[in-house]
Write a protein that holds these residues in place. Structure first.
Motif, PDB file in Angstrom:
ATOM      1  N   LEU A  20       0.809  -1.189  -0.040  1.00 18.22           N
ATOM      2  CA  LEU A  20      -0.056   0.017  -0.011  1.00 18.22           C
ATOM      3  C   LEU A  20       0.719   1.220   0.009  1.00 18.22           C
ATOM      4  CD1 LEU A  20      -3.010  -0.531   2.488  1.00 18.22           C
ATOM      5  CD2 LEU A  20      -3.036  -0.205   0.164  1.00 18.22           C
ATOM      6  N   GLU A  21       2.161   1.152   0.512  1.00 16.46           N
ATOM      7  CA  GLU A  21       3.115   2.322   0.537  1.00 16.46           C
ATOM      8  C   GLU A  21       3.381   3.018  -0.746  1.00 16.46           C
ATOM      9  OE1 GLU A  21       6.848   1.808   2.468  1.00 16.46           O
ATOM     10  OE2 GLU A  21       6.409   3.806   3.640  1.00 16.46           O
ATOM     11  N   TYR A  22       3.312   2.156  -1.718  1.00 16.71           N
ATOM     12  CA  TYR A  22       3.373   2.511  -3.223  1.00 16.71           C
ATOM     13  C   TYR A  22       2.305   3.495  -3.694  1.00 16.71           C
ATOM     14  CZ  TYR A  22       7.306  -0.497  -3.011  1.00 16.71           C
ATOM     15  OH  TYR A  22       8.502  -1.152  -2.774  1.00 16.71           O
ATOM     16  N   SER A  23       0.980   2.979  -3.220  1.00 17.05           N
ATOM     17  CA  SER A  23      -0.229   3.661  -3.838  1.00 17.05           C
ATOM     18  C   SER A  23      -0.886   4.786  -3.033  1.00 17.05           C
ATOM     19  CB  SER A  23      -1.172   2.412  -4.197  1.00 17.05           C
ATOM     20  OG  SER A  23      -1.649   1.856  -2.886  1.00 17.05           O
ATOM     21  N   PHE A  58     -13.225   4.487 -13.680  1.00 17.30           N
ATOM     22  CA  PHE A  58     -13.469   3.298 -12.319  1.00 17.30           C
ATOM     23  C   PHE A  58     -12.546   3.730 -11.154  1.00 17.30           C
ATOM     24  CE2 PHE A  58     -14.299   1.203 -16.404  1.00 17.30           C
ATOM     25  CZ  PHE A  58     -15.660   0.913 -16.149  1.00 17.30           C
ATOM     26  N   HIS A  59     -12.988   3.277 -10.026  1.00 19.89           N
ATOM     27  CA  HIS A  59     -11.898   3.451  -8.819  1.00 19.89           C
ATOM     28  C   HIS A  59     -10.726   2.948  -9.220  1.00 19.89           C
ATOM     29  CE1 HIS A  59     -10.148   3.904  -5.215  1.00 19.89           C
ATOM     30  NE2 HIS A  59      -9.864   2.710  -4.974  1.00 19.89           N
ATOM     31  N   GLN A  60      -9.468   3.317  -8.655  1.00 17.84           N
ATOM     32  CA  GLN A  60      -8.362   3.093  -9.237  1.00 17.84           C
ATOM     33  C   GLN A  60      -7.303   2.779  -7.959  1.00 17.84           C
ATOM     34  OE1 GLN A  60      -7.140   6.999 -11.481  1.00 17.84           O
ATOM     35  NE2 GLN A  60      -9.391   6.639 -11.728  1.00 17.84           N
ATOM     36  N   PRO A  61      -7.310   1.858  -7.396  1.00 19.33           N
ATOM     37  CA  PRO A  61      -6.437   1.522  -6.169  1.00 19.33           C
ATOM     38  C   PRO A  61      -5.073   1.243  -6.700  1.00 19.33           C
ATOM     39  CG  PRO A  61      -7.672  -0.513  -6.838  1.00 19.33           C
ATOM     40  CD  PRO A  61      -8.345   0.678  -7.590  1.00 19.33           C
ATOM     41  N   ASN A  62      -5.032   0.939  -7.870  1.00 15.63           N
ATOM     42  CA  ASN A  62      -3.739   1.041  -8.801  1.00 15.63           C
ATOM     43  C   ASN A  62      -3.928   1.315 -10.156  1.00 15.63           C
ATOM     44  OD1 ASN A  62      -4.514  -1.696  -9.945  1.00 15.63           O
ATOM     45  ND2 ASN A  62      -4.168  -2.510  -7.880  1.00 15.63           N
ATOM     46  N   GLY A  63      -2.858   1.179 -10.941  1.00 16.00           N
ATOM     47  CA  GLY A  63      -2.999   1.663 -12.166  1.00 16.00           C
ATOM     48  C   GLY A  63      -3.587   0.343 -13.108  1.00 16.00           C
ATOM     49  N   ARG A 108      -8.415   9.081 -20.112  1.00 17.06           N
ATOM     50  CA  ARG A 108      -8.311  10.451 -19.380  1.00 17.06           C
ATOM     51  C   ARG A 108      -8.692  10.425 -17.898  1.00 17.06           C
ATOM     52  NH1 ARG A 108      -6.630  15.952 -20.350  1.00 17.06           N
ATOM     53  NH2 ARG A 108      -7.823  16.846 -18.861  1.00 17.06           N
ATOM     54  N   GLY A 109      -9.474   9.413 -17.608  1.00 13.93           N
ATOM     55  CA  GLY A 109      -9.707   9.456 -15.949  1.00 13.93           C
ATOM     56  C   GLY A 109      -8.995   8.547 -15.169  1.00 13.93           C
ATOM     57  N   LEU A 110      -7.994   8.008 -15.848  1.00 11.85           N
ATOM     58  CA  LEU A 110      -6.864   7.415 -14.877  1.00 11.85           C
ATOM     59  C   LEU A 110      -5.892   8.030 -14.617  1.00 11.85           C
ATOM     60  CD1 LEU A 110      -6.197   4.487 -13.764  1.00 11.85           C
ATOM     61  CD2 LEU A 110      -5.062   3.932 -16.008  1.00 11.85           C
ATOM     62  N   LEU A 111      -5.871   8.303 -13.233  1.00 13.53           N
ATOM     63  CA  LEU A 111      -4.700   9.099 -12.559  1.00 13.53           C
ATOM     64  C   LEU A 111      -3.735   8.508 -11.692  1.00 13.53           C
ATOM     65  CD1 LEU A 111      -7.183  12.080 -11.625  1.00 13.53           C
ATOM     66  CD2 LEU A 111      -5.534  12.118 -13.614  1.00 13.53           C
ATOM     67  N   TYR A 130      -7.825   7.557  -2.886  1.00 15.19           N
ATOM     68  CA  TYR A 130      -9.005   6.817  -1.950  1.00 15.19           C
ATOM     69  C   TYR A 130     -10.300   7.298  -2.161  1.00 15.19           C
ATOM     70  CZ  TYR A 130      -5.723   3.799   0.825  1.00 15.19           C
ATOM     71  OH  TYR A 130      -5.114   2.898   1.190  1.00 15.19           O
ATOM     72  N   SER A 131     -10.689   8.305  -1.136  1.00 12.42           N
ATOM     73  CA  SER A 131     -12.221   8.900  -1.564  1.00 12.42           C
ATOM     74  C   SER A 131     -12.203   9.843  -2.566  1.00 12.42           C
ATOM     75  CB  SER A 131     -12.732   9.516  -0.182  1.00 12.42           C
ATOM     76  OG  SER A 131     -12.812   8.668   1.009  1.00 12.42           O
ATOM     77  N   ALA A 132     -11.031  10.513  -2.868  1.00 10.12           N
ATOM     78  CA  ALA A 132     -11.078  11.416  -4.118  1.00 10.12           C
ATOM     79  C   ALA A 132     -10.497  10.555  -5.188  1.00 10.12           C
ATOM     80  CB  ALA A 132      -9.883  12.394  -3.734  1.00 10.12           C
ATOM     81  N   ALA A 133     -10.316   9.476  -5.329  1.00  7.43           N
ATOM     82  CA  ALA A 133      -9.788   8.747  -6.716  1.00  7.43           C
ATOM     83  C   ALA A 133     -10.664   8.902  -7.718  1.00  7.43           C
ATOM     84  CB  ALA A 133      -9.244   7.384  -6.332  1.00  7.43           C
ATOM     85  N   SER A 134     -12.064   8.261  -7.875  1.00 12.26           N
ATOM     86  CA  SER A 134     -12.707   8.209  -8.877  1.00 12.26           C
ATOM     87  C   SER A 134     -13.340   9.680  -9.046  1.00 12.26           C
ATOM     88  CB  SER A 134     -13.750   7.224  -8.993  1.00 12.26           C
ATOM     89  OG  SER A 134     -14.472   7.073  -7.651  1.00 12.26           O
ATOM     90  N   PRO A 135     -13.727  10.365  -7.901  1.00 14.05           N
ATOM     91  CA  PRO A 135     -14.269  11.988  -8.277  1.00 14.05           C
ATOM     92  C   PRO A 135     -12.929  12.855  -8.944  1.00 14.05           C
ATOM     93  CG  PRO A 135     -14.679  11.187  -6.129  1.00 14.05           C
ATOM     94  CD  PRO A 135     -13.793  10.046  -6.655  1.00 14.05           C
ATOM     95  N   LEU A 136     -11.629  12.499  -8.678  1.00 10.30           N
ATOM     96  CA  LEU A 136     -10.663  13.168  -9.354  1.00 10.30           C
ATOM     97  C   LEU A 136     -10.565  12.693 -10.823  1.00 10.30           C
ATOM     98  CD1 LEU A 136      -7.751  13.529  -6.884  1.00 10.30           C
ATOM     99  CD2 LEU A 136      -9.044  15.402  -7.829  1.00 10.30           C
TER     100      LEU A 136
END
Lengths: 349, 126
Positions: free
Chosen positions: A151-154, A236-241, A260-263, A271-277
């Protein structure tokens, strides 16, 4: 249309740490981590930043974009798994900082990585019923990973704020419909008072992330009678790439729709900002009448899915936007030592 | 502290409608016009320029983790001068007159279990 997005704002802290910098400390092979997780670097908050400060910056950008009077906000919810206080709301501090107090309802939400989209749904209900004129939904996190854990990487930091209203003529995007899928799945958790979360390793994939994201997205498309090819963008939610690309492929989306939506590859999992961002980055460039599928995921576990369509107003209100990429591209790298200091990972600090 | 939250969180100031002077923090009485003054609320924009700055390397208690940091006097666009930190920035990017804007940050806290104090700092206005 149930409700509309009247304005939105994003914020990502300035500091970054590269995956190879973390890998070097723990003796991992950097290339294996970077290609395995598809994460090159992640955002790190400054020593004086936390979920509250990130949420305020995003909320101010959303207010500026919308042009509304903050006193017209009747509900404000902040979704996060890293609220600075266990008891005392983030939401009241944010409401005070943007000048929305005192005539509003406010509360903090927690549902791992999906509390931000849960806040959007709550605001949709309140504006659609006429209980409030505008609602502000924020997803913000300064998430933590145990030193040496994957998790430290993400686990990174960011915030996104959405102002939800009812009037179509004020909306830069319509929220056509929403659909959720929730079960009790113990894939990731943090007990009260614990500094770091624990997770089920490989169990976080198939029975957790994929089951919920796929089910919610399919349910959403069935409900609105839409097919993957009808969407211009999918977030989509993006816990990793990697997970969002796999989920998109399983559902029948092309990598072009997801791009475009993959950051996460460049800022980590906010986390809570992932898919909203991810949605904010799509809205930053989307032309009118573009259709977007947004599906979040929160461990524990659940997914909220949305069908969103941009309106003619999106181009007219583009000037008021502080583009997300302005924050993403303005960065300063930290060594692992400075990262430890920034995240207060030493017990003596 | 909490009585000053409107000033600390969102830079709420005052204007004297008689002499048109802006004040920050807020005032209830105009020191120029005295009894003729008429004080009303005035929201500061949070934008301004550097009037003076210094690099702090010997901090007061509570700020040890933040050194070296920049402490500055900022002249707000509305006129008043305030003392605050400039964050996300190094001294080589600063000159007298450099444009800055307010940022919302943690100021300090009452230890691990006490209240967290939030307020304005400044960053470069690019």
């Amino acid at each position: 249309m149930i409700a509309g997005i009247i304005g939105y704002g994003a914020y990502v802290p300035r500091y970054r740490i590269k995956a190879e910098e973390i890998a070097a400390v723990w003796g991992e092979e950097p290339d294996r981590i970077i290609s395995g997780l598809n994460i090159k670097e992640k955002s790190v908050p400054a020593t004086d930043e936390d979920t509250v400060t990130l949420a305020v910056e995003a909320a101010r950008n959303a207010l500026k974009h919308s042009g509304i009077d903050p006193k017209e906000i009747g509900a404000l919810y902040v979704g996060s798994e890293s609220h600075p206080y266990a008891v005392k709301p983030t939401a009241s501090i944010v409401a005070e900082a943007i000048g929305a107090t005192p005539n509003l309802t406010a509360a903090d939400l927690e549902f791992a990585c999906k509390a931000g989209t849960a806040a959007i749904q709550m605001c949709m209900g309140l504006v659609a019923s006429g209980m409030v004129k505008y609602g502000m939904a924020i997803g913000a996190d300064t998430s933590q990973g145990r030193p040496g854990d994957a998790l430290e990487y993400s686990a990174s930091a960011g915030a996104a704020a959405y102002i939800i209203g009812k009037k179509k003529e004020e909306a830069i995007a319509e929220i056509i419909d929403t659909y959720s899928f929730t079960t009790d799945t113990p894939d990731f958790w943090r007990r009260e008072g614990a500094d770091f979360p624990q997770h089920g390793g490989r169990f976080t994939g198939e029975p957790a992330y994929f089951k919920h994201v796929i089910s919610a997205s399919k349910g959403m498309m069935e409900k609105t009678k839409m097919k993957p090819e009808e969407f211009d963008y999918a977030v989509f939610h993006q816990p990793n790439g990697k997970f969002p690309l796999q989920a998109g492929k399983m559902l029948g989306f092309s990598s072009k729709q997801l791009e475009r939506g993959l950051l996460t590859p460049i800022i980590g999992n906010t986390y809570s900002a992932a898919s909203p961002l991810g949605l904010a980055n799509v809205l930053d460039e989307a032309k009118p009448n573009k259709k977007i599928l947004l599906t979040s995921f929160g461990s524990g576990a659940g997914s909220d899915s949305f069908v969103i369509r941009t309106t003619d107003l999106i181009d007219k209100k583009r000037k008021g936007i502080t583009p997300l990429m302005d924050y993403v591209n303005d960065k300063q790298y930290l060594s692992y030592g400075l990262y430890v200091k920034h995240r207060r990972k030493l017990k003596s600090m | 502290m909490w009585r000053r939250i409107p000033e600390r969180y969102r830079m709420a100031g005052s204007l004297c409608e008689n002499c048109r002077q802006n004040f920050f923090p807020r005032r209830t009485f105009c020191p120029i016009c005295r009894r003729k003054g008429k004080i009303v609320d005035k929201q500061m924009s949070g934008k301004g320029k550097v009037f003076a700055y210094s690099l702090v390397t010997a901090p007061p208690v509570g700020y040890e983790g933040e050194i070296p940091y920049i402490l500055a006097i900022i002249e707000l666009d509305e006129g008043p001068k305030v003392t605050a930190q400039i964050v996300d920035c190094k001294c080589d990017k600063l000159e007298i007159g450099t444009k800055v804007k307010s940022a919302f940050r943690r100021i300090t806290e009452d230890g691990d279990e006490g209240i967290i104090y939030y307020g304005f700092k400044f960053k470069l206005d690019k």
